[in-house]
Design an enzyme around this catalytic site. Structure first.
Site, PDB file in Angstrom:
ATOM      1  N   SER A 124      69.871  34.342  -0.537  1.00  0.00           N
ATOM      2  CA  SER A 124      70.735  33.187  -0.744  1.00  0.00           C
ATOM      3  C   SER A 124      71.693  33.459  -1.910  1.00  0.00           C
ATOM      4  CB  SER A 124      69.881  31.937  -0.960  1.00  0.00           C
ATOM      5  OG  SER A 124      70.683  30.781  -0.918  1.00  0.00           O
ATOM      6  N   ASP A 145      69.311  29.673  10.056  1.00  0.00           N
ATOM      7  CA  ASP A 145      69.533  29.290   8.664  1.00  0.00           C
ATOM      8  C   ASP A 145      70.160  27.899   8.600  1.00  0.00           C
ATOM      9  OD1 ASP A 145      70.668  29.066   5.991  1.00  0.00           O
ATOM     10  OD2 ASP A 145      70.278  31.210   5.801  1.00  0.00           O
ATOM     11  N   HIS A 166      66.356  29.356   6.289  1.00  0.00           N
ATOM     12  CA  HIS A 166      67.052  29.923   5.136  1.00  0.00           C
ATOM     13  C   HIS A 166      66.091  30.778   4.297  1.00  0.00           C
ATOM     14  CE1 HIS A 166      70.181  30.365   2.237  1.00  0.00           C
ATOM     15  NE2 HIS A 166      69.519  29.748   1.283  1.00  0.00           N
TER      16      HIS A 166
END
Ligand SMILES: *[C@@H]1O[C@H](CO)[C@@H](O)[C@H](O)[C@H]1NC(C)=O
Ligand SMILES: *[C@@H]1O[C@H](CO)[C@@H](O)[C@H](O)[C@H]1NC(C)=O
Ligand SMILES: *[C@@H]1O[C@H](CO)[C@@H](O)[C@H](O)[C@H]1NC(C)=O
Ligand SMILES: *[C@@H]1O[C@H](CO)[C@@H](O)[C@H](O)[C@H]1NC(C)=O
Ligand SMILES: *[C@@H]1O[C@H](CO)[C@@H](O)[C@H](O)[C@H]1NC(C)=O
Length: 539
Positions: free
Chosen positions: A200, A412, A450
């Site tokens: 991320s 995601d 995610h």
């Protein structure tokens, strides 16, 4: 190689004639253990690092659960189990007159000679202790830092551009230089190879480092990278203006997204890959049409009105300036179940809200419901701390032999996976896929949310949460080990085999595994039991 003891060889020479072999082994082991522990406890890291203050120096034995009473509560990391003997160092390091970072180094006694730096997430200032524990357990001298501030709020950025610079790149670079220096002082040996692991925002940090400090790492594992960061922030800010507030007449409630809208996405797209398993292998092939959900005389429940159909269409379309220039790619279908918790929740997305308030405008009264493309343009032009991270080449990193492994979950719910396809293609330009394979490989992980979790085979050694420990530290199943073998043996991964545990619980055993393909190949079912990796091929 690191369990060097200064006195054990000497004792061995002295007493070999007197002691039985087993007694000697015991004695050596005890001497070695004491020696690393005492080295740790007399280590003075602050001597070697400018602007450093020592907060912690402790020898930690495997099985300990460390607690962090001072850690900001919003980081939600009050404790961490540790599974290896190690020397823990925590420092505060000044990075400018008005900024500093909190730094941690976890130096395992059983050192492999490798160095590892870990990243952060969101817009947070949270050290990922679970990644430090994971690195140390696997023999890496591992460091992490708080990215210049504590906690998940962006308030610390307000009128403090130095903290923004820490966040954009300086915290990581400082912790790499510090960690490398300290590991040499503690182990009396230079590290062999240097690695990075992050997802991320952490994925972005790794790629930024390849751009700005190409010598920092030999191998970078970047998950779901938050690249093209300014536009990512804007893309996320926009959802609130699409959905409107929770109280709005056309607001689509969470239960709708989680149940019948998601079901319709699967109805239209799950079997494009020939297997009905709730996993869309390649969402670029899914052209979801929400108009099938339009309410009609026959269909009056679990249906959408015209405005709601338009909302869903907008969410699944590229985000453009009025002149047609792309700002950020569409959300990929399949992510509904979790995207609704934040992006479609009918409240401003906190990271974007804070970024505009405390970084772009330095105005705590900025109102998220007024967001539009002019704000997107302003953020991109300002590019605070040079955080953008959207290189079209990384020549210095590539030419020195650096390797970049990217992965992105195809469900995601916080950063659309389509952006990483775009990032990779932008980096490739006119080059062949084969020439890219020499130094950058990108794996699309179907059925992963995610960075972790989801219905797919998502456990890949990408970080330190509990399910990571149930897989082997081998190049086939673990992205970090795949990177190590690529860097150290030239053995580059063709695919990464992810693992799905029953109910995501290691003790309940493996449900299935699946190989995730190297972009642009897609996973293609070839027949047989779909839970077996051999029933699929990368094409
Ligand atoms: C030390 O690490 C190696 C792998 O790097 C492992 O094979 C070995 O079992 C470890 N030894 C101890 C005592 O943990
Ligand atoms: C962050 O927290 C640490 C203690 O965990 C503290 O030493 C440091 O000063 C804090 N940093 C900031 C910027 O508040
Ligand atoms: C509505 O129902 C009628 C009769 O059952 C059917 O012929 C028609 O196709 C339906 N329309 C839709 C939009 O489903
Ligand atoms: C933000 O703007 C909207 C629309 O102009 C308005 O309804 C709302 O009250 C504002 N919120 C705040 C906190 O000022
Ligand atoms: C699955 O895991 C969750 C959370 O750990 C637990 O609450 C639930 O009971 C588990 N379900 C089964 C069927 O084991």
């Amino acid at each position: 190689m690191s369990i060097g003891s200064d006195i054990a060889p000497f004792l061995a020479i002295m007493f070999v004639p007197l002691l039985s072999a087993s007694f000697l082994a015991f004695f050596q082991a005890a001497a070695a253990a004491t020696s690393f522990e005492s080295k740790c406890l007399s280590f003075r890291p602050e001597k070697y690092i400018d602007g450093a203050t020592r907060n912690v120096r402790q020898f930690v034995t495997a099985g300990t659960t460390l607690t962090f009473p001072d850690n900001d509560a919003t980081c939600n990391r009050a404790s961490q189990a540790v599974s290896s003997d190690m020397c823990r160092i925590a420092l505060s390091i000044r990075t400018s007159r008005t900024s500093s970072i909190a730094f941690e180094a976890w130096f395992p006694e059983n050192w492999s000679g490798r160095f590892l730096a870990t990243g952060n997430g969101g817009i947070d200032g949270c050290i990922k202790y679970e990644d430090l524990a994971y690195g140390a357990l696997n023999g890496f001298a591992t460091v992490g830092a708080n990215n210049g501030k504590n906690g998940t709020s962006g308030l610390a950025f307000l009128n403090n551009p130095e903290t923004v610079i820490d966040f954009a790149w300086r915290s990581l670079h400082t912790s790499v230089e510090t960690g490398k220096k300290l590991s040499k002082k503690l182990y009396h040996e230079t590290y062999t190879k240097s690695y990075y692991l992050g997802c991320s925002l952490g994925g972005r940090q790794g790629i930024k480092s390849a751009e700005k400090f190409p010598k920092d790492f030999d191998g970078i594992v970047a998950g779901a990278p938050g690249v093209d960061f300014n536009d990512l922030v804007s893309w996320r800010a926009r959802f609130y203006t699409i959905t409107g507030p929770k109280t709005g007449a056309d607001f689509i409630p969470a239960t709708a997204w989680k149940t019948w809208i998601h079901d319709e996405v699967l109805h239209q797209c799950d079997t494009i890959d020939k297997v009905k398993d709730g996993i869309i292998e390649d969402p670029t092939l899914c052209k979801f049409d929400p108009s099938t959900l339009l309410c009609s005389r026959n269909s009056t429940t679990n249906c959408l009105n015209q405005n709601q159909v338009q909302q869903v269409k907008t969410i699944f379309s590229d985000y453009m300036y009025p002149n047609g220039q792309l700002i950020f790619p569409a959300m990929q279908p399949g992510s509904e179940i979790n995207a609704v918790d934040r992006l479609y929740a009918g409240t401003p997305f906190a990271y974007s809200d804070d970024w505009f308030k405390y970084v772009v405008y330095n105005n705590a009264l900025w109102n998220a419901s007024t967001f539009d493309f002019l704000n997107a343009r302003a953020a991109e032009l300002l590019n605070p701390g040079n955080i953008r991270t959207y290189p079209s080449k990384l020549p210095k990193f590539e030419s020195r032999g650096g390797k970049l492994l990217i992965y992105h979950g195809q469900q995601d719910h916080q950063i659309t996976a389509f952006n990483t396809n775009r990032f990779y293609e932008n980096l490739r330009g006119r080059r062949s896929y084969a020439s890219m394979d020499e130094w950058v490989r990108f794996f699309r992980v179907s059925g992963m949310f995610h960075c972790s979790s989801g219905p797919g085979a998502w456990v890949l050694g990408q970080g330190g949460n509990a399910a990571q420990n149930g897989i082997m530290f081998d190049r086939q199943h673990n992205v970090l080990k795949a990177m190590v073998d690529w860097v150290e043996k030239g053995d580059a991964p063709e695919d990464i085999e992810g693992t799905k545990f029953v109910n995501d619980t290691v003790s309940q055993g493996v449900d299935f595994t699946r190989r995730h393909c190297k972009f642009p190949a897609r996973n293609t079912y070839t027949g047989g039991d779909y839970k077996k990796p051999s029933s699929w091929k990368c094409k």
